[in-house]
Enzyme design. Structure first.
Site, PDB file in Angstrom:
ATOM      1  N   ASP A 156      -9.769  -3.537  -5.626  1.00  0.00           N
ATOM      2  CA  ASP A 156      -9.239  -2.682  -4.570  1.00  0.00           C
ATOM      3  C   ASP A 156      -9.720  -1.252  -4.789  1.00  0.00           C
ATOM      4  OD1 ASP A 156      -7.757  -1.349  -2.669  1.00  0.00           O
ATOM      5  OD2 ASP A 156      -5.836  -2.238  -3.225  1.00  0.00           O
TER       6      ASP A 156
ATOM      7  N   SER B 176       0.842  -1.190   0.000  1.00  0.00           N
ATOM      8  CA  SER B 176       0.000   0.000   0.000  1.00  0.00           C
ATOM      9  C   SER B 176       0.884   1.251   0.000  1.00  0.00           C
ATOM     10  CB  SER B 176      -0.965  -0.031   1.185  1.00  0.00           C
ATOM     11  OG  SER B 176      -1.985   0.913   1.030  1.00  0.00           O
TER      12      SER B 176
ATOM     13  N   HIS C 114      -8.390  -4.693  -1.071  1.00  0.00           N
ATOM     14  CA  HIS C 114      -7.104  -4.124  -0.687  1.00  0.00           C
ATOM     15  C   HIS C 114      -6.266  -5.108   0.116  1.00  0.00           C
ATOM     16  CE1 HIS C 114      -4.340  -0.827  -0.227  1.00  0.00           C
ATOM     17  NE2 HIS C 114      -4.356  -0.925   1.087  1.00  0.00           N
TER      18      HIS C 114
END
Length: 743
Positions: free
Chosen positions: A680, A580, A716
């Site tokens: 995501d 991320s 995610h």
């Protein structure tokens, strides 16, 4: 019989189509922006080709992946349960079963009256045995059976145990459908509320559901109240947050008498309070106005029979302080009133938040880099009779050599329970669950160990060491480092450098069942506690965000260089990992110093940050301005972000002839693995897709060394089930081990 499909021998070649972006006098030609069209058959075909190439390129690692998966699975107690926690007349707990991807929520009746001596001693529940009267409230495995993806977003049961709420996401886009069940009759109500955010909950009487809606950019912005049995279209609006840079959330106060509304971002917030029994149309009362730009948490509490508001805030205290406000002071600026400090600002103590019990306040804090818990009685709070906060500890576990590197965190603290439940965890020992009885007279008992998570497969914590080291950044700042390894590893050992460095999120001591497979094969796990995280307080975070973001990346370079200079680390075998915002870190660091690494894993990586932050219509973008700055309005922020954006700063394979013809070619990038998910909503798949395409174009001779693996039914966090997550981890770890010559 269908023929076996031919596997691709080379990386997909991505079409280049010009798209121009212009801001603040800067013109950028983007050749891969066309990959953003998620509905395009050509884009989907390209993504499928990427995964096919990644699978083909790593097919020889399949046995190692399976071995690592079996190792992870073999360490975990697959059929397990949580420690029951009492609410009202029921003990609630969770089960996992062997072969089940998801957890099971259960409860069993509490037989002892709440005032009995043993009323708060949890029943001993066997993993494979059903207790008399046990009820399954929600079986995640059954719920997920008809879906490729299933994730629980909210779960709530009313204090009387009659009504249950849950909300599930079945696509991976973090939009949840709320459902309600009558636990007395077993009836699932027809009331279904789609497209909600996290945090839905029931009113204490079970008559209403409070939930948060997201706008077109996936920002939680509106709180509604749904009366059970009425059409969802008639749900009333409780609160709306129009500022595109703020989240809105809602919850109940600890005593369940107030609705607490919180609008905020990473820099400031505004909390409003509304009595649950207030007449329809009553406006919530602001505690401290947003114009003060104060980041705070607030909740009504009863102190010595008087209702006041407890506030944890950063006014003239970047690391936080805790104060009391009178009800008649609400809505006024802190500069105009005289709040009473309960816990004043203290050097080295970062106040993270609090929970209120009937007779105590429990503070979550950070001291000496470690999460910790402080407790103080409500009696006398804010007066000369106030007691000093007591820091909770559990002592040194038998045989442990790393007590200084142990996280203590609150697990459960409810207003009508005299028990504080907390956990202790280290890098080499898994979670231990403790109960601490908080007596009405303010006294504290001794922590009672209720559970220590097992690690199967012959694991021995004493086979591993944890060390704290420090690197020096170019500006003289000392960057903390944690190194985890086996005691018997042969020096010099290869290393995996892991870092995150954003949103004030810290890399705290936590046990990893999968990390053991890396350590047992000879790798040293290195955590770089870089600026942008929260390990050393608010200033540490502030020095790694917005215009100071580059510090995060140069800190990682400094850590890698420092670790590589150690005699016990092989500097030629270092892999960089991050996910991320940590994936942004991976991309930025590779642009700065690709020669330091023999491989890099970037999971759901935020590698095209400037493009995303310039598009406020995208999910979460406007909310991100408080973390990265607003490059739309601020030319300096634009230049800063463009200078570190991984996608826009990929180094060419050779030096273009010009004024400096004697310059050496840029170092070649190491092999790179990018992992993403199609659905995501936090970091769109298009970012790593564009990054991978640009890397291959800039370095055609090593194009096949850049891989991208796409989870086509995930979010995610990747896949939703635990076994699939373990397989995904094994996939990435096997690739990294090969780069380290440990496969």
């Amino acid at each position: 019989m269908n023929p076996t499909p031919e596997l691709p021998a080379h990386a997909p070649v991505t079409d280049r189509r010009e798209s121009t972006r212009e801001f603040h006098g800067d013109r950028f030609v983007d050749h891969y922006e066309w990959l953003r069209d998620k509905d395009s058959p050509q884009v989907l075909t390209h993504l499928e080709a990427e995964t096919a190439f990644a699978e083909a390129s790593t097919a020889h690692l399949a046995p190692l992946r399976e071995q690592i998966f079996q190792e992870i699975k073999g360490r975990v107690q697959e059929t397990d349960l949580s420690v029951p926690y009492r609410r009202g007349d029921w003990w609630y707990f969770g089960r996992t079963v062997e072969g089940g991807e998801h957890g099971i929520r259960c409860r069993v009746p509490a037989t002892a009256p709440v005032h009995d001596d043993d009323a708060w001693t949890p029943p001993v529940v066997q993993a494979c045995t059903t207790l008399p009267g046990e009820q399954v409230l929600l079986d995640g495995n059954a719920e997920a059976a008809e879906h490729d993806f299933w994730s629980l977003g909210s779960f709530d049961v009313t204090p009387d145990g009659r009504w249950m709420l849950w909300a599930a996401d079945t696509t991976g886009d973090e939009r949840f459908t709320v459902q309600v069940k009558n636990l007395d009759s077993g009836e699932i109500l027809t009331d279904q509320i789609p497209d909600t955010s996290y945090g839905a909950f029931l009113s204490p009487d079970g008559a209403s559901v409070f939930y948060t809606e997201v706008d077109e950019s996936w920002r939680p912005w509106r709180v509604r109240r749904h009366l059970l049995g009425t059409p969802v279209a008639e749900d009333s609006v409780v609160a709306v947050e129009e500022d595109p840079g703020l989240w809105l959330s809602a919850g109940l106060s600890a005593d369940r008498q107030w609705l607490v509304l919180d609008a905020g971002c990473s820099d400031y917030s505004e909390v409003s309070l509304l009595p649950l029994d207030a007449p329809a149309g009553t406006q919530a009362q602001v505690v401290l106005p947003r114009e003060d730009r104060i980041l705070y948490q607030a909740e009504p509490v009863v102190v010595d029979g008087r209702t006041v508001v407890l506030v944890s805030h950063d006014h003239q205290a970047p690391d936080g302080r805790v104060s009391l406000l009178d009800i008649d002071q609400l809505g006024r600026s802190l500069t105009d009133i005289q709040p009473v400090d309960v816990v004043p600002a203290q050097p080295g103590l970062r106040i993270m938040g609090f929970a209120v019990l009937e007779h105590h306040v429990v503070l979550s804090a950070r001291a000496e880099m470690m999460p910790s818990v402080l407790v103080l009685p409500l009696a006398g709070l804010g007066t000369q009779h106030q007691s000093e906060p007591v820091r909770i500890g559990v002592g040194c576990p038998v045989g442990s050599r790393e007590v200084a590197l142990e996280s203590i965190e609150v697990l459960a603290a409810e207003h009508d329970s005299p028990v504080l439940r907390f956990t202790a965890e280290s890098f080499t020992r898994p979670t231990r669950v403790y109960d601490l009885v908080l007596a009405a007279d303010g006294s504290l008992g001794q922590p009672i160990l209720r559970q220590e998570k097992a690690v199967l497969g012959g694991y021995n914590a004493e086979d591993y060491t944890v060390e704290r080291d420090f690197a020096q950044a170019a500006d003289g700042t000392h960057i903390p480092i944690t190194l985890i390894r086996r005691r018997d590893v042969t020096d010099p050992a290869p290393a995996i450098v892991y870092a995150y460095g954003s949103y004030e999120i810290s890399m705290d001591p936590a046990f990893s069942y999968s990390r053991v497979s890396l350590l047992d094969r000879g790798a040293t796990w290195v955590i770089a506690h870089v600026r942008g995280g929260g390990e050393l307080g608010r200033a540490w975070y502030e020095d790694g965000k917005k215009l100071h973001k580059a510090n995060t990346f140069t800190d990682v370079v400094a850590v890698t260089q420092h670790v590589g200079a150690r005699a016990d680390i092989d500097s030629s075998r270092v892999v960089l990992m991050g996910g991320s915002a940590g994936g942004l870190l991976v991309g930025a660091v590779l642009n700065l110093a690709p020669e330091l690494y023999c491989g890099a894993v970037a999971s759901v990586p935020f590698v095209d940050p400037l493009t995303s932050i310039l598009m406020p219509e995208l999910p979460l973008t406007a909310l991100e301005w408080e973390e990265w700055g607003n490059p739309i309005q601020d030319a300096e922020v634009y230049r800063c972000m463009k200078a570190y954006s991984p996608y826009e700063n990929i180094r060419p394979a050779v030096v273009v002839p010009g004024d400096n013809d004697d310059a050496a070619p840029s170092p070649v990038y190491p092999p790179i693995l990018a992992v993403t998910s199609l659905h995501d909503t936090r970091v769109l798949y298009v970012e790593p897709a564009k990054w991978v395409a640009a890397l291959r174009h800039a370095h055609p001779d090593s194009a096949d060394q850049v891989l991208m693996r796409i989870e086509m039914a995930g979010g995610h966090g990747g896949a939703s089930g635990r076994y699939q997550r373990w397989r995904d981890t094994a996939w990435e770890d096997a690739w990294a081990l090969e780069r380290l010559a440990l496969a």
